[in-house]
Design a protein around this motif. Structure first.
Motif, PDB file in Angstrom:
ATOM      1  N   ARG A  51       0.855  -1.414  -0.048  1.00 25.60           N
ATOM      2  CA  ARG A  51      -0.069  -0.167   0.067  1.00 25.60           C
ATOM      3  C   ARG A  51       0.877   1.239   0.023  1.00 25.60           C
ATOM      4  O   ARG A  51       1.742   1.374   0.956  1.00 25.60           O
ATOM      5  CB  ARG A  51      -0.658   0.171   1.277  1.00 25.60           C
ATOM      6  N   PRO A 106     -14.445  -3.809   0.898  1.00 22.44           N
ATOM      7  CA  PRO A 106     -13.292  -3.556   1.923  1.00 22.44           C
ATOM      8  C   PRO A 106     -12.253  -4.249   1.634  1.00 22.44           C
ATOM      9  O   PRO A 106     -12.214  -5.301   1.025  1.00 22.44           O
ATOM     10  CB  PRO A 106     -14.090  -3.832   3.273  1.00 22.44           C
ATOM     11  N   GLN A 107     -11.000  -3.967   2.476  1.00 23.93           N
ATOM     12  CA  GLN A 107      -9.620  -4.492   2.188  1.00 23.93           C
ATOM     13  C   GLN A 107      -9.336  -5.665   3.018  1.00 23.93           C
ATOM     14  O   GLN A 107      -8.441  -6.487   2.678  1.00 23.93           O
ATOM     15  CB  GLN A 107      -8.594  -3.267   2.309  1.00 23.93           C
ATOM     16  N   VAL A 108      -9.814  -5.838   4.152  1.00 29.35           N
ATOM     17  CA  VAL A 108      -9.407  -6.662   5.193  1.00 29.35           C
ATOM     18  C   VAL A 108     -10.111  -8.249   4.739  1.00 29.35           C
ATOM     19  O   VAL A 108     -11.144  -8.395   4.220  1.00 29.35           O
ATOM     20  CB  VAL A 108      -9.795  -6.282   6.556  1.00 29.35           C
ATOM     21  N   ARG A 111      -4.111  -4.071   8.708  1.00 26.51           N
ATOM     22  CA  ARG A 111      -5.355  -3.838   9.131  1.00 26.51           C
ATOM     23  C   ARG A 111      -5.468  -2.655  10.125  1.00 26.51           C
ATOM     24  O   ARG A 111      -5.123  -2.558  11.408  1.00 26.51           O
ATOM     25  CB  ARG A 111      -5.849  -4.881  10.280  1.00 26.51           C
ATOM     26  N   ASP A 117      -7.981   1.167   6.125  1.00 27.48           N
ATOM     27  CA  ASP A 117      -9.239   0.080   5.836  1.00 27.48           C
ATOM     28  C   ASP A 117     -10.498   0.648   6.544  1.00 27.48           C
ATOM     29  O   ASP A 117     -11.557   0.010   5.922  1.00 27.48           O
ATOM     30  CB  ASP A 117      -8.937  -1.235   6.636  1.00 27.48           C
ATOM     31  N   ALA A 146     -13.384   1.976   2.013  1.00 27.33           N
ATOM     32  CA  ALA A 146     -13.069   1.917   3.511  1.00 27.33           C
ATOM     33  C   ALA A 146     -14.345   2.343   4.467  1.00 27.33           C
ATOM     34  O   ALA A 146     -14.533   3.505   4.575  1.00 27.33           O
ATOM     35  CB  ALA A 146     -11.869   2.925   3.751  1.00 27.33           C
ATOM     36  N   SER A 151     -14.612  -4.100  10.801  1.00 29.34           N
ATOM     37  CA  SER A 151     -13.937  -3.569   9.521  1.00 29.34           C
ATOM     38  C   SER A 151     -12.587  -3.796   9.586  1.00 29.34           C
ATOM     39  O   SER A 151     -11.721  -3.791   8.740  1.00 29.34           O
ATOM     40  CB  SER A 151     -14.173  -2.073   9.655  1.00 29.34           C
TER      41      SER A 151
END
Length: 322
Positions: free
Chosen positions: A3, A47-49, A184, A210, A231, A295
């Motif tokens: 990232r 979302p990214q996680v 995270r 995130d 996010a 999240s």
């Protein structure tokens, strides 16, 4: 997952003095003008996680201080973190860290505030399994010159502090070595810190983030061009806010293109109700903890609990688009 931090383009933004009185102290009411119009940015839809399960128990909490400095901008940073030992009680200075790898939450205080003003809430986050880092900003913290325009420099301060905090996870002999999950990460903040937090998802987008939690915030000065990967965002705002009008916070919330929810306190002011009233604090604390569990840990069961926590006791209403 690699990232990249997008450089902040803050010099041309103009922040009006509608944020005077962003701490939890009583201040004169100021009406913020509408945020500047920004072009909408594209966002990815998810979302990214990765999905996982948040800790099912509470931790003891440790606390320590970091002496950080970004190009002459002193940023003393308080860290609250899950600690070894019996849970409950006050945070213990420099306690041994608990076993595990924990998500990181960067927290930004309000104008004239200090990280310690939010210790009760942030300690609860740490006890739930998060490392919370809260810098004191050089021009907007208690005892500083309260230059509200310096809020525009604070997103870059937070990204710098995040760099340094995450570095502890790979620093030999540091107590948090191996304890930080840099995949995270969330940002949160109150009032001027809420502006800072929104800025981290708009004109100073930090792609490591995130999720976001915005307390009594507005997009004034940083705009609503939310950018990058989706996010999820949780907004918390008192409908009787005497500093940042509820409508200004709601307007920023309405522009969020990602999964989002807004916890509204009908009898809430700019922060005293949220942080001092025990019943309201419980609702805000429990709701935000479950939001962060979902999240950042990707815990689906936590997501299901959010509406119940948000509406307990009829203290708040909850607009849920998560």
């Amino acid at each position: 997952m690699s990232r990249r931090v997008t450089p902040a383009l803050l010099a041309s933004a103009v922040l009006m003095a509608g944020l005077v009185g962003c701490s939890t102290q009583t201040r004169p009411s100021q009406h913020a003008p509408a945020p500047p119009v920004e072009p909408k940015a594209a966002a990815t839809p998810t979302p990214q996680v990765a999905a996982s399960r948040a800790p099912q128990h509470t931790f003891a909490v440790g606390v320590r201080q970091l002496k950080l400095n970004r190009n002459g901008r002193a940023l003393p940073t308080t860290l609250w973190y899950p600690a070894a030992g019996q849970s409950g009680g006050a945070a213990r200075r420099s306690a041994a860290a608990a076993e595990g790898r924990f998500p990181v939450v960067m927290f930004s205080h309000g104008l004239g505030g200090r990280p310690d003003d939010y210790a009760t809430l942030l300690t609860r986050w740490a006890a739930a399994g998060f490392v919370v880092a809260a810098p004191a900003f050089p021009h907007t913290s208690a005892g500083a010159d309260n230059n509200v325009l310096d809020v525009l420099n604070q997103p870059a301060d937070v990204s710098y502090a995040l760099d340094r905090v995450l570095a502890l996870g790979t620093t030999a002999d540091d107590p948090l070595r191996g304890r930080l999950d840099g995949e995270r990460v969330a940002a949160a903040g109150h009032s001027a810190g809420g502006v800072t937090t929104i800025g981290l998802f708009t004109i100073a987008r930090d792609e490591r983030l995130d999720a976001g939690v915005v307390f009594a915030g507005t997009a004034l000065g940083v705009g609503t061009a939310f950018a990058g990967a989706a996010a999820p965002q949780l907004f918390v705002h008192g409908e009787l806010d005497e500093v940042v009008e509820y409508a200004a916070g709601k307007a920023a919330y309405d522009k969020v293109p990602w999964p989002k929810a807004m916890l509204s306190l009908p009898n809430g002011d700019h922060g005293r109700t949220m942080l001092k009233d025990k019943a309201a604090l419980r609702v805000v604390s429990d709701t935000s903890v479950e939001f962060l569990r979902w999240s950042l840990y990707g815990d689906a069961a936590a997501k299901k609990r959010i509406p119940t926590d948000a509406t307990r006791g009829d203290i708040a209403t909850f607009d849920d688009h998560l």
